[in-house]
Design an enzyme around this catalytic site. Structure first.
Site, PDB file in Angstrom:
ATOM      1  N   CYS A  36       0.806  -1.225   0.000  1.00  0.00           N
ATOM      2  CA  CYS A  36       0.000   0.000   0.000  1.00  0.00           C
ATOM      3  C   CYS A  36       0.838   1.274   0.000  1.00  0.00           C
ATOM      4  CB  CYS A  36      -0.938   0.014   1.208  1.00  0.00           C
ATOM      5  SG  CYS A  36      -0.029   0.066   2.761  1.00  0.00           S
ATOM      6  N   CYS A 107      -0.959  -4.885   6.695  1.00  0.00           N
ATOM      7  CA  CYS A 107      -0.797  -3.759   7.625  1.00  0.00           C
ATOM      8  C   CYS A 107      -0.110  -4.236   8.906  1.00  0.00           C
ATOM      9  CB  CYS A 107      -2.147  -3.144   7.968  1.00  0.00           C
ATOM     10  SG  CYS A 107      -3.204  -2.899   6.540  1.00  0.00           S
TER      11      CYS A 107
HETATM   12 FE1  FES Z   1      -1.417   0.638   4.349  1.00  0.00          FE
HETATM   13 FE2  FES Z   1      -2.927  -0.532   6.168  1.00  0.00          FE
HETATM   14  S1  FES Z   1      -3.500   0.023   4.154  1.00  0.00           S
HETATM   15  S2  FES Z   1      -0.876   0.069   6.343  1.00  0.00           S
END
Ligand code: FES
Length: 211
Positions: A36, A107
């Site tokens: 992400c 995450c």
């Molecule tokens: Fe990036 Fe959770 S979506 S750390």
């Protein structure tokens, strides 16, 4: 609206433990998630004799799941030796939180990677690394993935700010596609030095900016 999170995740998200920056930490790790692009920083204070983590703090630039996991791993790691803390897994942290949605697994991986990076940094700075691999351009590249490009919020490798990496006999030479008088040039250079100077066989780091 019903959140897909447990009470414990929400509680740690709203009241994260051990959050903040530590001045003069004994070890510091900054990790970014390939999934992400978010980042987490972990700071350690370690007893030099017992190697027990006496204090730990984190800063998260990630989502609620990342903040909650980082919060719980600081609680798990505090009071443990660095060897014990290395064994903390993202599965264990997720379990402690009562579970996370599967799509959020990365995450919690990010939080645990941040902890491991801070322990590695501590070990390198205190001469505790026993398996000493020679520094190669790949090693340098992977270190530079932890240097932020403040203009993009992503690392300097991903954003192609580093145009050349040379490693030769303890000297690392980097070419950065940024004018030397750019407002972020000094900060980027300092960050690069910090990430590379703990490599055991690196004696000289030269960061060259474009004109
Ligand atoms: Fe990036 Fe959770 S979506 S750390």
């Amino acid at each position: 609206m019903k959140f897909p999170y447990t009470e414990k995740v929400l509680e740690h998200f709203k009241n994260p433990r051990n959050v903040g920056k530590m001045e003069d930490p004994d070890g510091k790790g900054l990790e970014g998630s390939p999934a992400c692009g978010d980042m987490v920083a972990v700071y350690l204070q370690v007893d030099p004799d017992t190697k027990v983590i006496e204090d730990i703090k984190f800063e998260s630039y990630g989502c609620a799941s990342n903040i909650a996991t980082a919060s719980i791993i600081t609680e798990l790691a505090k009071g443990k030796t660095i060897e014990e803390a290395k064994k903390i897994t993202w599965q264990q942290a997720t379990e402690e939180l009562g579970g996370l949605p599967p799509v959020k697994a990365h995450c919690s991986v990010l939080a645990v990677e941040g902890l491991r990076a801070s322990i590695r940094d501590y070990e390198e700075k205190h001469g505790l690394v026993t398996e000493k691999e020679p520094t190669t351009t790949d090693v340098v590249r992977s270190r530079l993935k932890h240097v932020m490009n403040p203009m993009a919020g992503l690392d300097i490798i991903k954003t192609e700010l580093v145009t050349k990496i040379d490693v030769n006999d303890g000297t690392v030479r980097l070419l950065i596609d940024l004018p030397s008088d750019h407002q972020f040039a000094t900060a980027i250079k300092e960050d690069i030095n910090e990430k590379l100077e703990s490599l055991w066989d690196v004696t000289d780091i030269s960061v060259v900016f474009t004109e």
